[in-house]
Design a protein around this motif. Structure first.
Motif, PDB file in Angstrom:
ATOM      1  N   PHE A 182      29.075  45.639  38.840  1.00 35.51           N
ATOM      2  CA  PHE A 182      29.873  45.413  40.059  1.00 35.51           C
ATOM      3  C   PHE A 182      30.392  46.744  40.607  1.00 35.51           C
ATOM      4  O   PHE A 182      30.325  47.007  41.803  1.00 35.51           O
ATOM      5  N   ARG A 183      30.907  47.593  39.719  1.00 33.40           N
ATOM      6  CA  ARG A 183      31.488  48.881  40.162  1.00 33.40           C
ATOM      7  C   ARG A 183      30.429  49.782  40.790  1.00 33.40           C
ATOM      8  O   ARG A 183      30.698  50.481  41.762  1.00 33.40           O
ATOM      9  N   ARG A 230      39.888  35.010  40.627  1.00 35.40           N
ATOM     10  CA  ARG A 230      39.795  36.460  40.475  1.00 35.40           C
ATOM     11  C   ARG A 230      39.418  36.815  39.037  1.00 35.40           C
ATOM     12  O   ARG A 230      40.212  36.584  38.119  1.00 35.40           O
ATOM     13  N   PRO A 231      38.216  37.376  38.856  1.00 31.12           N
ATOM     14  CA  PRO A 231      37.686  37.542  37.497  1.00 31.12           C
ATOM     15  C   PRO A 231      38.581  38.344  36.546  1.00 31.12           C
ATOM     16  O   PRO A 231      38.602  38.045  35.354  1.00 31.12           O
ATOM     17  N   LEU A 232      39.334  39.312  37.047  1.00 23.77           N
ATOM     18  CA  LEU A 232      40.115  40.157  36.126  1.00 23.77           C
ATOM     19  C   LEU A 232      41.372  39.477  35.593  1.00 23.77           C
ATOM     20  O   LEU A 232      41.918  39.879  34.577  1.00 23.77           O
ATOM     21  N   LEU A 292      39.306  47.764  51.149  1.00 22.28           N
ATOM     22  CA  LEU A 292      38.628  48.026  49.876  1.00 22.28           C
ATOM     23  C   LEU A 292      38.996  46.935  48.881  1.00 22.28           C
ATOM     24  O   LEU A 292      39.929  46.172  49.108  1.00 22.28           O
ATOM     25  N   GLY A 293      38.292  46.856  47.758  1.00 25.01           N
ATOM     26  CA  GLY A 293      38.714  45.981  46.668  1.00 25.01           C
ATOM     27  C   GLY A 293      39.852  46.680  45.923  1.00 25.01           C
ATOM     28  O   GLY A 293      39.994  47.911  46.029  1.00 25.01           O
ATOM     29  N   GLY A 294      40.625  45.909  45.172  1.00 22.71           N
ATOM     30  CA  GLY A 294      41.758  46.507  44.462  1.00 22.71           C
ATOM     31  C   GLY A 294      41.368  47.642  43.520  1.00 22.71           C
ATOM     32  O   GLY A 294      42.120  48.590  43.312  1.00 22.71           O
ATOM     33  N   GLY A 295      40.151  47.552  42.958  1.00 18.30           N
ATOM     34  CA  GLY A 295      39.750  48.567  41.978  1.00 18.30           C
ATOM     35  C   GLY A 295      38.931  49.707  42.571  1.00 18.30           C
ATOM     36  O   GLY A 295      38.682  50.711  41.889  1.00 18.30           O
ATOM     37  N   PHE A 303      30.547  39.389  38.385  1.00 20.61           N
ATOM     38  CA  PHE A 303      31.238  39.776  37.145  1.00 20.61           C
ATOM     39  C   PHE A 303      30.661  39.003  35.959  1.00 20.61           C
ATOM     40  O   PHE A 303      30.400  39.568  34.904  1.00 20.61           O
ATOM     41  N   ARG A 343      46.710  52.369  37.892  1.00 24.75           N
ATOM     42  CA  ARG A 343      46.040  52.515  39.188  1.00 24.75           C
ATOM     43  C   ARG A 343      46.841  53.317  40.216  1.00 24.75           C
ATOM     44  O   ARG A 343      46.263  53.850  41.168  1.00 24.75           O
ATOM     45  N   GLU A 388      29.678  48.314  44.186  1.00 26.30           N
ATOM     46  CA  GLU A 388      30.845  48.546  45.051  1.00 26.30           C
ATOM     47  C   GLU A 388      30.782  49.971  45.623  1.00 26.30           C
ATOM     48  O   GLU A 388      30.958  50.198  46.818  1.00 26.30           O
TER      49      GLU A 388
END
Ligand code: S3P
Length: 172
Positions: A55-56, A120-122, A77-80, A47, A143, A59
């Motif tokens: 990153f996306r 956690r970067p976000l 999975l990741g949260g996003g 990030f 989400r 991913e």
């Protein structure tokens, strides 16, 4: 079957996934860890150094690679992950994939994430529990549209043991 666990950060996808995979005697993968292995950097470093868009994309690529394999597994999975690109469509089209949404209350997520937010970067920039609570509330609202497209949903405020048992009941 490939079992994919979806849900917000802190919903227990990795802990539940590991135990579920043990019970089912199939491998467990964690998408964040697979990304870290591929790029030899932590998610936070990716990030910071490459930005979220990069990153996306990574991913998405790593997920596509994992879905291409023939083996059965549990994948956290990741949260996003479900909320970018064509991921939900990709998952829904596959007959060998079952997606499960670990639904956790706002209060529980705030409690679990506050002490570990710096990793956690976000959410690392949020200084108070109230600011984190506000952030999660808005983020989950956006989400949920994606998470709710999962094949099934389990209540994930419970212990890992209980969540795993509920998933096993749903599967058989
Ligand atoms: C993210 C969740 C993280 C990780 C990254 C972004 C998100 O995964 O992929 O920090 O957008 O919600 P976990 O849900 O496994 O913590």
């Amino acid at each position: 079957m490939k079992i994919l666990l979806l849900g917000y950060m802190g919903s227990g996808k990795s802990a539940v996934g590991q135990q579920l995979a043990e019970v089912l005697a199939i491998p467990f993968y964690d998408l964040d860890q697979e990304i870290e292995k591929e790029l030899k950097k932590t998610v936070s470093e990716i990030f910071q150094k490459k930005g979220e868009l990069f990153f996306r994309k990574t991913e998405n690529n790593v997920l596509v690679q994992l879905l291409a394999s023939k083996e059965n597994y549990v994948l956290a999975l990741g949260g996003g992950t479900p909320c970018y690109g064509n991921v939900m469509k990709l998952i829904q089209e596959r007959e060998d994939v079952k997606s499960i949404y670990l639904h956790t209350s706002l209060e529980e997520l705030t409690k679990r994430l506050y002490p570990e937010r710096k990793k956690r970067p976000l959410i690392a920039h949020l200084e108070t529990e109230e600011a984190l609570n506000d952030f999660i509330r808005k983020h989950i609202f956006e989400r949920n549209f994606y998470y709710n497209q999962a094949d099934s949903k389990v209540q994930a405020d419970a212990t890992v043991d209980k969540i795993v048992s509920e998933i096993v009941l749903q599967l058989f």
